[in-house]
Design a protein around this motif. Structure first.
Motif, PDB file in Angstrom:
ATOM      1  N   GLY A 105      -6.400  10.414  -5.180  1.00 33.51           N
ATOM      2  CA  GLY A 105      -5.343  11.374  -5.435  1.00 33.51           C
ATOM      3  C   GLY A 105      -4.900  11.416  -6.882  1.00 33.51           C
ATOM      4  O   GLY A 105      -5.629  11.028  -7.804  1.00 33.51           O
ATOM      5  N   ARG A 106      -3.673  11.850  -7.056  1.00 35.81           N
ATOM      6  CA  ARG A 106      -3.104  12.087  -8.394  1.00 35.81           C
ATOM      7  C   ARG A 106      -1.585  11.972  -8.248  1.00 35.81           C
ATOM      8  O   ARG A 106      -0.983  12.679  -7.438  1.00 35.81           O
ATOM      9  CB  ARG A 106      -3.516  13.490  -8.855  1.00 35.81           C
ATOM     10  CG  ARG A 106      -2.977  13.972 -10.175  1.00 35.81           C
ATOM     11  CD  ARG A 106      -3.435  15.419 -10.363  1.00 35.81           C
ATOM     12  NE  ARG A 106      -2.842  16.046 -11.524  1.00 35.81           N
ATOM     13  CZ  ARG A 106      -3.453  16.187 -12.689  1.00 35.81           C
ATOM     14  NH1 ARG A 106      -4.693  15.746 -12.845  1.00 35.81           N
ATOM     15  NH2 ARG A 106      -2.848  16.788 -13.700  1.00 35.81           N
ATOM     16  N   LEU A 107      -0.985  11.056  -9.000  1.00 38.11           N
ATOM     17  CA  LEU A 107       0.448  10.878  -8.859  1.00 38.11           C
ATOM     18  C   LEU A 107       1.086  10.535 -10.189  1.00 38.11           C
ATOM     19  O   LEU A 107       0.417  10.075 -11.128  1.00 38.11           O
ATOM     20  CB  LEU A 107       0.770   9.809  -7.816  1.00 38.11           C
ATOM     21  CG  LEU A 107       0.592   8.332  -8.180  1.00 38.11           C
ATOM     22  CD1 LEU A 107       1.498   7.468  -7.326  1.00 38.11           C
ATOM     23  CD2 LEU A 107      -0.855   7.892  -7.972  1.00 38.11           C
ATOM     24  N   ARG A 108       2.387  10.770 -10.234  1.00 39.11           N
ATOM     25  CA  ARG A 108       3.174  10.394 -11.405  1.00 39.11           C
ATOM     26  C   ARG A 108       3.950   9.122 -11.102  1.00 39.11           C
ATOM     27  O   ARG A 108       4.593   9.010 -10.063  1.00 39.11           O
ATOM     28  CB  ARG A 108       4.130  11.512 -11.806  1.00 39.11           C
ATOM     29  CG  ARG A 108       3.407  12.696 -12.419  1.00 39.11           C
ATOM     30  CD  ARG A 108       4.320  13.637 -13.158  1.00 39.11           C
ATOM     31  NE  ARG A 108       3.523  14.678 -13.802  1.00 39.11           N
ATOM     32  CZ  ARG A 108       2.948  14.560 -15.000  1.00 39.11           C
ATOM     33  NH1 ARG A 108       3.124  13.446 -15.688  1.00 39.11           N
ATOM     34  NH2 ARG A 108       2.233  15.539 -15.499  1.00 39.11           N
ATOM     35  N   LEU A 109       3.861   8.198 -12.028  1.00 38.04           N
ATOM     36  CA  LEU A 109       4.644   6.973 -11.992  1.00 38.04           C
ATOM     37  C   LEU A 109       5.672   7.104 -13.103  1.00 38.04           C
ATOM     38  O   LEU A 109       5.319   7.073 -14.288  1.00 38.04           O
ATOM     39  CB  LEU A 109       3.737   5.761 -12.195  1.00 38.04           C
ATOM     40  CG  LEU A 109       4.416   4.421 -12.412  1.00 38.04           C
ATOM     41  CD1 LEU A 109       5.336   4.061 -11.257  1.00 38.04           C
ATOM     42  CD2 LEU A 109       3.382   3.325 -12.635  1.00 38.04           C
ATOM     43  N   ASN A 110       6.930   7.296 -12.725  1.00 36.49           N
ATOM     44  CA  ASN A 110       7.955   7.714 -13.673  1.00 36.49           C
ATOM     45  C   ASN A 110       7.436   8.969 -14.389  1.00 36.49           C
ATOM     46  O   ASN A 110       7.189   9.959 -13.722  1.00 36.49           O
ATOM     47  CB  ASN A 110       8.360   6.574 -14.590  1.00 36.49           C
ATOM     48  CG  ASN A 110       9.068   5.459 -13.807  1.00 36.49           C
ATOM     49  OD1 ASN A 110       9.325   5.594 -12.604  1.00 36.49           O
ATOM     50  ND2 ASN A 110       9.377   4.356 -14.478  1.00 36.49           N
ATOM     51  N   ASP A 111       7.219   8.939 -15.677  1.00 36.49           N
ATOM     52  CA  ASP A 111       6.711  10.147 -16.341  1.00 36.49           C
ATOM     53  C   ASP A 111       5.233  10.056 -16.696  1.00 36.49           C
ATOM     54  O   ASP A 111       4.718  10.884 -17.456  1.00 36.49           O
ATOM     55  CB  ASP A 111       7.519  10.414 -17.623  1.00 36.49           C
ATOM     56  CG  ASP A 111       8.958  10.795 -17.331  1.00 36.49           C
ATOM     57  OD1 ASP A 111       9.186  11.477 -16.309  1.00 36.49           O
ATOM     58  OD2 ASP A 111       9.846  10.393 -18.104  1.00 36.49           O
ATOM     59  N   ARG A 170       0.862  -1.180   0.000  1.00 35.08           N
ATOM     60  CA  ARG A 170       0.000   0.000   0.000  1.00 35.08           C
ATOM     61  C   ARG A 170       0.897   1.227   0.000  1.00 35.08           C
ATOM     62  O   ARG A 170       1.816   1.343   0.812  1.00 35.08           O
ATOM     63  CB  ARG A 170      -0.911   0.026   1.219  1.00 35.08           C
ATOM     64  CG  ARG A 170      -1.789   1.291   1.259  1.00 35.08           C
ATOM     65  CD  ARG A 170      -2.787   1.261   2.397  1.00 35.08           C
ATOM     66  NE  ARG A 170      -2.115   1.214   3.700  1.00 35.08           N
ATOM     67  CZ  ARG A 170      -2.767   1.094   4.853  1.00 35.08           C
ATOM     68  NH1 ARG A 170      -4.085   0.977   4.868  1.00 35.08           N
ATOM     69  NH2 ARG A 170      -2.101   1.057   5.994  1.00 35.08           N
ATOM     70  N   GLY A 171       0.610   2.149  -0.902  1.00 34.71           N
ATOM     71  CA  GLY A 171       1.349   3.397  -0.957  1.00 34.71           C
ATOM     72  C   GLY A 171       0.497   4.534  -0.428  1.00 34.71           C
ATOM     73  O   GLY A 171      -0.669   4.674  -0.818  1.00 34.71           O
ATOM     74  N   ILE A 172       1.063   5.333   0.472  1.00 30.28           N
ATOM     75  CA  ILE A 172       0.411   6.532   0.989  1.00 30.28           C
ATOM     76  C   ILE A 172       1.413   7.679   0.868  1.00 30.28           C
ATOM     77  O   ILE A 172       2.508   7.611   1.446  1.00 30.28           O
ATOM     78  CB  ILE A 172      -0.041   6.355   2.444  1.00 30.28           C
ATOM     79  CG1 ILE A 172      -1.113   5.263   2.543  1.00 30.28           C
ATOM     80  CG2 ILE A 172      -0.571   7.674   3.019  1.00 30.28           C
ATOM     81  CD1 ILE A 172      -1.550   4.952   3.955  1.00 30.28           C
ATOM     82  N   LEU A 173       1.064   8.698   0.094  1.00 31.15           N
ATOM     83  CA  LEU A 173       1.944   9.838  -0.104  1.00 31.15           C
ATOM     84  C   LEU A 173       1.172  11.133   0.093  1.00 31.15           C
ATOM     85  O   LEU A 173       0.063  11.285  -0.440  1.00 31.15           O
ATOM     86  CB  LEU A 173       2.538   9.832  -1.518  1.00 31.15           C
ATOM     87  CG  LEU A 173       3.466   8.662  -1.889  1.00 31.15           C
ATOM     88  CD1 LEU A 173       3.864   8.766  -3.347  1.00 31.15           C
ATOM     89  CD2 LEU A 173       4.686   8.618  -0.991  1.00 31.15           C
ATOM     90  N   GLU A 174       1.741  12.030   0.854  1.00 34.81           N
ATOM     91  CA  GLU A 174       1.203  13.380   0.940  1.00 34.81           C
ATOM     92  C   GLU A 174       1.529  14.134  -0.351  1.00 34.81           C
ATOM     93  O   GLU A 174       2.345  13.676  -1.162  1.00 34.81           O
ATOM     94  CB  GLU A 174       1.793  14.109   2.150  1.00 34.81           C
ATOM     95  CG  GLU A 174       1.420  13.482   3.486  1.00 34.81           C
ATOM     96  CD  GLU A 174      -0.076  13.439   3.730  1.00 34.81           C
ATOM     97  OE1 GLU A 174      -0.761  14.404   3.330  1.00 34.81           O
ATOM     98  OE2 GLU A 174      -0.556  12.447   4.288  1.00 34.81           O
ATOM     99  N   SER A 175       0.892  15.281  -0.559  1.00 30.09           N
ATOM    100  CA  SER A 175       1.177  16.076  -1.750  1.00 30.09           C
ATOM    101  C   SER A 175       2.674  16.364  -1.828  1.00 30.09           C
ATOM    102  O   SER A 175       3.292  16.756  -0.830  1.00 30.09           O
ATOM    103  CB  SER A 175       0.387  17.387  -1.691  1.00 30.09           C
ATOM    104  OG  SER A 175       0.617  18.142  -2.859  1.00 30.09           O
ATOM    105  N   ALA A 214       3.600  12.211  -5.748  1.00 31.55           N
ATOM    106  CA  ALA A 214       2.195  12.607  -5.618  1.00 31.55           C
ATOM    107  C   ALA A 214       2.029  14.081  -5.959  1.00 31.55           C
ATOM    108  O   ALA A 214       2.695  14.943  -5.383  1.00 31.55           O
ATOM    109  CB  ALA A 214       1.706  12.340  -4.202  1.00 31.55           C
ATOM    110  N   GLU A 215       1.136  14.365  -6.896  1.00 28.84           N
ATOM    111  CA  GLU A 215       0.762  15.748  -7.174  1.00 28.84           C
ATOM    112  C   GLU A 215      -0.346  16.209  -6.227  1.00 28.84           C
ATOM    113  O   GLU A 215      -0.533  17.398  -6.022  1.00 28.84           O
ATOM    114  CB  GLU A 215       0.329  15.899  -8.625  1.00 28.84           C
ATOM    115  CG  GLU A 215       1.463  15.648  -9.607  1.00 28.84           C
ATOM    116  CD  GLU A 215       1.138  16.072 -11.015  1.00 28.84           C
ATOM    117  OE1 GLU A 215      -0.027  16.468 -11.283  1.00 28.84           O
ATOM    118  OE2 GLU A 215       2.047  16.020 -11.865  1.00 28.84           O
TER     119      GLU A 215
END
Length: 229
Positions: A190-196, A164-169, A217-218
């Protein structure tokens, strides 16, 4: 290579008491292009209305992971397990030779969950049941691992690991992917970038022939990361 499975393209099921989104072919939704990835066969995002649920039914030779995102799901099975699975908890059933169970929302408000199936690497063992909650710590946290790998994780009968991944902005995490392995990422929120590659809530992504995965994480984000054979 990262191949995105957009949320908007997932299959859908509407049954009155249940609304479902299917990342892979399931039930009446069939798409030969989306039959699973490696041992990962099912990712369903289900919303179960109050006072309804999945009546008693059976499975065999499947590893079934349930992650409750909101609400409480009441479980009962033919092994004698009776339990409530609350928001944030994981349940793992190894169906083995066969198990029957029910999963019911006994409350008034909807329950939302991820239902995940993986094919096992051994057939017809004795069925078993496990349930656990994990601290919501930032970063990647191992929640499921192959038998004997991690006593703190839920044990699975497959050469697979689920984090499980949890990332703040603006939070970041990285994870190597060994040669010959396949991976899948399922974004919960949320919204995140995986590599590009940009991923948003409900999106999934199949990953092959990458050596390192960089998550950024964006927006505050939660996701599952599957390392698969």
């Amino acid at each position: 290579m990262i191949t995105v499975r957009p949320d908007a393209e997932r299959g859908q099921g509407h049954f009155g008491w249940l609304r479902a989104r299917y990342s892979f072919s399931f039930s009446s939704y069939y798409d030969p292009r989306h039959m699973g990835v490696s041992a990962l066969r099912v990712i369903n995002q289900d919303i179960v209305n109050g006072k309804s649920g999945f009546g008693q039914h059976g499975h065999d030779n499947m590893e079934i992971l349930t992650y409750v995102l909101r609400g409480t799901l009441s479980h009962r099975d033919t092994l004698g397990n009776i339990a409530d699975i609350t928001a944030g908890e994981f349940q793992l059933m190894s169906a083995g030779t066969g198990i029957e169970h029910s999963e019911v929302n006994r409350g008034e408000v909807p329950v939302e969950l991820l239902q995940i199936w993986l094919q096992p690497n051994v057939r017809n063992p004795q069925p078993r049941y496990a349930q656990k909650s994990f601290p919501r710590t930032p970063g990647l946290q191992r929640i499921v691992a192959a038998d004997g790998i991690d006593a703190e994780a839920l044990p699975i009968r497959q050469d697979a690991t689920i984090y499980r991944g949890i990332l703040e902005s603006d939070g970041k995490a990285s994870q190597p992917l060994a040669a010959g392995r396949t991976a899948w990422v399922q974004v919960i929120s949320g919204r995140l970038r995986l590599n590009d590659v940009l991923l948003e809530a409900g999106d999934g992504a199949a990953i092959r022939n990458e050596t390192i995965l960089e998550f950024q994480a964006e927006q505050a984000s939660e996701f599952l990361y599957f390392d698969l054979p």
